[in-house]
Design a protein around this motif. Structure first.
Motif, PDB file in Angstrom:
ATOM      1  N   ALA A  72       0.994  -1.295  -0.107  1.00  0.00           N
ATOM      2  CA  ALA A  72       0.189  -0.056   0.002  1.00  0.00           C
ATOM      3  C   ALA A  72       0.909   1.019   0.033  1.00  0.00           C
ATOM      4  O   ALA A  72       0.581   2.118  -0.714  1.00  0.00           O
ATOM      5  CB  ALA A  72      -0.896  -0.035   1.265  1.00  0.00           C
ATOM      6  N   ASP A  73       2.035   1.129   0.750  1.00  0.00           N
ATOM      7  CA  ASP A  73       3.000   2.216   0.683  1.00  0.00           C
ATOM      8  C   ASP A  73       3.763   2.464  -0.699  1.00  0.00           C
ATOM      9  O   ASP A  73       3.927   3.557  -1.053  1.00  0.00           O
ATOM     10  CB  ASP A  73       3.861   2.171   1.877  1.00  0.00           C
ATOM     11  CG  ASP A  73       3.176   2.317   3.196  1.00  0.00           C
ATOM     12  OD1 ASP A  73       2.776   3.413   3.459  1.00  0.00           O
ATOM     13  OD2 ASP A  73       3.244   1.369   3.989  1.00  0.00           O
ATOM     14  N   ARG A  75       2.276   1.531  -3.491  1.00  0.00           N
ATOM     15  CA  ARG A  75       1.529   2.430  -4.552  1.00  0.00           C
ATOM     16  C   ARG A  75       1.181   4.026  -4.001  1.00  0.00           C
ATOM     17  O   ARG A  75       1.159   4.630  -5.113  1.00  0.00           O
ATOM     18  CB  ARG A  75       0.087   1.635  -4.177  1.00  0.00           C
ATOM     19  CG  ARG A  75      -0.048   0.119  -4.614  1.00  0.00           C
ATOM     20  CD  ARG A  75      -1.348  -0.316  -4.923  1.00  0.00           C
ATOM     21  NE  ARG A  75      -2.139  -0.496  -3.448  1.00  0.00           N
ATOM     22  CZ  ARG A  75      -1.849  -1.689  -2.747  1.00  0.00           C
ATOM     23  NH1 ARG A  75      -1.275  -2.660  -3.329  1.00  0.00           N
ATOM     24  NH2 ARG A  75      -2.515  -1.801  -1.602  1.00  0.00           N
ATOM     25  N   ASN A  76       1.056   4.304  -2.734  1.00  0.00           N
ATOM     26  CA  ASN A  76       1.140   5.652  -2.589  1.00  0.00           C
ATOM     27  C   ASN A  76       2.456   6.474  -3.015  1.00  0.00           C
ATOM     28  O   ASN A  76       2.158   7.456  -3.574  1.00  0.00           O
ATOM     29  CB  ASN A  76       1.114   5.875  -0.980  1.00  0.00           C
ATOM     30  CG  ASN A  76      -0.285   5.362  -0.162  1.00  0.00           C
ATOM     31  OD1 ASN A  76      -1.173   5.352  -1.382  1.00  0.00           O
ATOM     32  ND2 ASN A  76      -0.333   5.166   0.865  1.00  0.00           N
ATOM     33  N   ALA A  77       3.652   5.875  -2.921  1.00  0.00           N
ATOM     34  CA  ALA A  77       4.903   6.523  -3.441  1.00  0.00           C
ATOM     35  C   ALA A  77       4.989   6.615  -4.957  1.00  0.00           C
ATOM     36  O   ALA A  77       5.362   7.674  -5.448  1.00  0.00           O
ATOM     37  CB  ALA A  77       6.015   5.408  -3.026  1.00  0.00           C
ATOM     38  N   SER A  79       2.061   6.683  -6.866  1.00  0.00           N
ATOM     39  CA  SER A  79       1.008   7.417  -7.314  1.00  0.00           C
ATOM     40  C   SER A  79       0.403   6.726  -8.229  1.00  0.00           C
ATOM     41  O   SER A  79      -0.061   7.354  -9.353  1.00  0.00           O
ATOM     42  CB  SER A  79       1.237   9.039  -7.564  1.00  0.00           C
ATOM     43  OG  SER A  79       1.862   9.589  -6.235  1.00  0.00           O
ATOM     44  N   THR A  82      -5.076   2.710  -7.490  1.00  0.00           N
ATOM     45  CA  THR A  82      -5.718   1.514  -6.803  1.00  0.00           C
ATOM     46  C   THR A  82      -4.902   0.256  -6.929  1.00  0.00           C
ATOM     47  O   THR A  82      -3.922   0.394  -8.052  1.00  0.00           O
ATOM     48  CB  THR A  82      -7.069   1.009  -7.238  1.00  0.00           C
ATOM     49  OG1 THR A  82      -7.152   0.649  -8.315  1.00  0.00           O
ATOM     50  CG2 THR A  82      -8.223   2.326  -6.794  1.00  0.00           C
ATOM     51  N   SER A  83      -4.901  -0.738  -6.116  1.00  0.00           N
ATOM     52  CA  SER A  83      -4.301  -2.126  -6.589  1.00  0.00           C
ATOM     53  C   SER A  83      -4.325  -2.857  -7.840  1.00  0.00           C
ATOM     54  O   SER A  83      -3.213  -2.781  -8.490  1.00  0.00           O
ATOM     55  CB  SER A  83      -4.678  -3.016  -5.396  1.00  0.00           C
ATOM     56  OG  SER A  83      -3.866  -4.311  -5.791  1.00  0.00           O
ATOM     57  N   CYS A  86      -2.507  -0.190 -10.309  1.00  0.00           N
ATOM     58  CA  CYS A  86      -1.116  -0.253 -10.121  1.00  0.00           C
ATOM     59  C   CYS A  86      -0.498  -1.519 -10.644  1.00  0.00           C
ATOM     60  O   CYS A  86       0.700  -1.532 -11.386  1.00  0.00           O
ATOM     61  CB  CYS A  86      -0.670  -0.244  -8.819  1.00  0.00           C
ATOM     62  SG  CYS A  86      -0.797   1.134  -7.793  1.00  0.00           S
ATOM     63  N   TYR A  92       5.678  -1.047 -10.573  1.00  0.00           N
ATOM     64  CA  TYR A  92       4.909  -1.496  -9.541  1.00  0.00           C
ATOM     65  C   TYR A  92       5.031  -3.052  -9.622  1.00  0.00           C
ATOM     66  O   TYR A  92       5.268  -3.721  -8.312  1.00  0.00           O
ATOM     67  CB  TYR A  92       3.757  -1.153  -9.422  1.00  0.00           C
ATOM     68  CG  TYR A  92       2.677  -1.612  -8.331  1.00  0.00           C
ATOM     69  CD1 TYR A  92       3.046  -1.272  -6.830  1.00  0.00           C
ATOM     70  CD2 TYR A  92       1.989  -2.861  -8.621  1.00  0.00           C
ATOM     71  CE1 TYR A  92       2.100  -1.963  -6.113  1.00  0.00           C
ATOM     72  CE2 TYR A  92       1.277  -3.308  -7.815  1.00  0.00           C
ATOM     73  CZ  TYR A  92       1.418  -3.020  -6.296  1.00  0.00           C
ATOM     74  OH  TYR A  92       0.949  -3.612  -5.327  1.00  0.00           O
ATOM     75  N   ASN A 115      -0.666  -0.228   7.764  1.00  0.00           N
ATOM     76  CA  ASN A 115      -0.443   1.198   7.522  1.00  0.00           C
ATOM     77  C   ASN A 115       0.164   1.863   8.825  1.00  0.00           C
ATOM     78  O   ASN A 115       0.334   2.904   8.893  1.00  0.00           O
ATOM     79  CB  ASN A 115      -1.886   1.782   7.665  1.00  0.00           C
ATOM     80  CG  ASN A 115      -2.875   1.303   6.661  1.00  0.00           C
ATOM     81  OD1 ASN A 115      -2.524   1.492   5.302  1.00  0.00           O
ATOM     82  ND2 ASN A 115      -4.028   0.854   6.862  1.00  0.00           N
TER      83      ASN A 115
END
Length: 211
Positions: A72-73, A75-77, A79, A82-83, A86, A92, A115
Motif C-alpha cells: 500500500a505504501d 502504491r502511494n509512493a 501514485s 488502486t491495487s 497499479c 510496480y 498502515n
C-alpha cells in the motif's frame, strides 16, 4: 551497552557468490512469484514465520505473504492508483515481485501493521506474545528481527527510490543492535540465487551507516 556489529561465519559463504546489486528485473508477475517462487521454492520445505518465529511445514490459512515495505505504501509512493490500477504499471509489478521484501507472516499480524510506521516504542508499551509492540499507527518488531527489517527497508528505499517508513536513525540503530545471523544470510543467499540480485545491506551492513 551497544552490541558490536559481528558478522556470523555464514558470511564467508556470501563471499563466494557474485550477484547483481540493483533491483529485481527477473520477475514482474507478483501472483506467480508468490505461488511458484515464494511458497513453492523459497519456503517449499517450510520455515518460521518472520515476526513470531512459529515453525510451519507449509502455507496454511493462518499464514500469508507479508512485505517489510507494505505494498500500500509502494502504491502511494508511485501514485499509481488502486491495487488493480497499479498492476498495469510494470515498475510496480517488479517491486511487488521482489522476494527480498517478502516474508512469511501471520495473517492477523500483517493486517494490523499494513498502515503502520516503524518506531522504537519503548518499555511503556507492552509486548505481545511474539515480542511485537504496537501503538496507534506505530509498529516495533521483535528485537531478534529488527536488523532484518532495517536492512530490507534500506534496500527498498535505496533500490526503488521509495520514502522511509520511519526514521532512518531508528533503522540504523536496529541494524547495529541486530547484525545478520546465519538464518538471514542463508535466506538472502537463496533469494539472490532465485532472483539474481543482491541486497547489499545484508552482505555489507555498514552501508546503512552511510545513508
Amino acid at each position: 551497552m551497544k552490541k558490536l556489529l559481528i558478522i556470523p561465519t555464514a558470511f564467508a559463504f556470501m563471499l563466494t557468490a557474485t550477484f547483481v546489486i540493483g533491483q529485481n528485473i527477473r520477475f514482474s508477475d507478483p501472483a506467480t512469484v508468490i505461488k511458484d517462487q515464494f511458497w513453492g521454492n523459497l519456503y517449499a520445505d517450510g520455515g518460521q514465520s518472520f515476526f513470531c518465529d512459529a515453525p510451519f511445514s507449509r502455507k496454511g490459512f493462518t499464514l500469508t505473504e507479508g512485505y517489510i515495505y507494505p505494498l500500500a505504501d509502494v502504491r502511494n509512493a508511485l501514485s499509481c492508483g488502486t491495487s488493480r490500477q497499479c498492476e498495469k504499471d510494470n515498475r510496480y509489478r517488479q517491486i511487488a515481485s521482489d522476494l527480498h521484501n517478502m516474508i512469511p507472516v501471520r495473517s492477523r499480524t500483517e493486517l494490523r501493521r499494513r498502515n503502520a510506521r516503524y518506531e522504537d516504542l519503548g518499555e511503556t508499551v507492552k509486548q505481545d506474545d511474539c515480542g511485537i509492540r504496537e501503538s496507534s499507527h506505530f509498529f516495533e518488531p521483535p528485537t531478534r528481527v529488527k536488523g532484518d527489517v532495517a536492512r530490507s527497508m534500506s534496500y527498498m528505499v535505496n533500490t526503488y527510490s521509495l520514502p522511509w517508513l520511519g526514521s532512518a536513525q531508528v533503522f540504523q540503530n536496529w541494524n547495529r543492535a541486530d547484525p545478520p545471523d546465519d538464518r538471514e544470510l542463508s535466506r538472502h543467499k537463496k533469494v539472490a540465487e532465485i532472483q539474481g540480485n543482491d541486497n547489499p545491506y545484508i552482505t555489507d551492513p555498514t552501508r546503512i551507516e552511510r545513508l
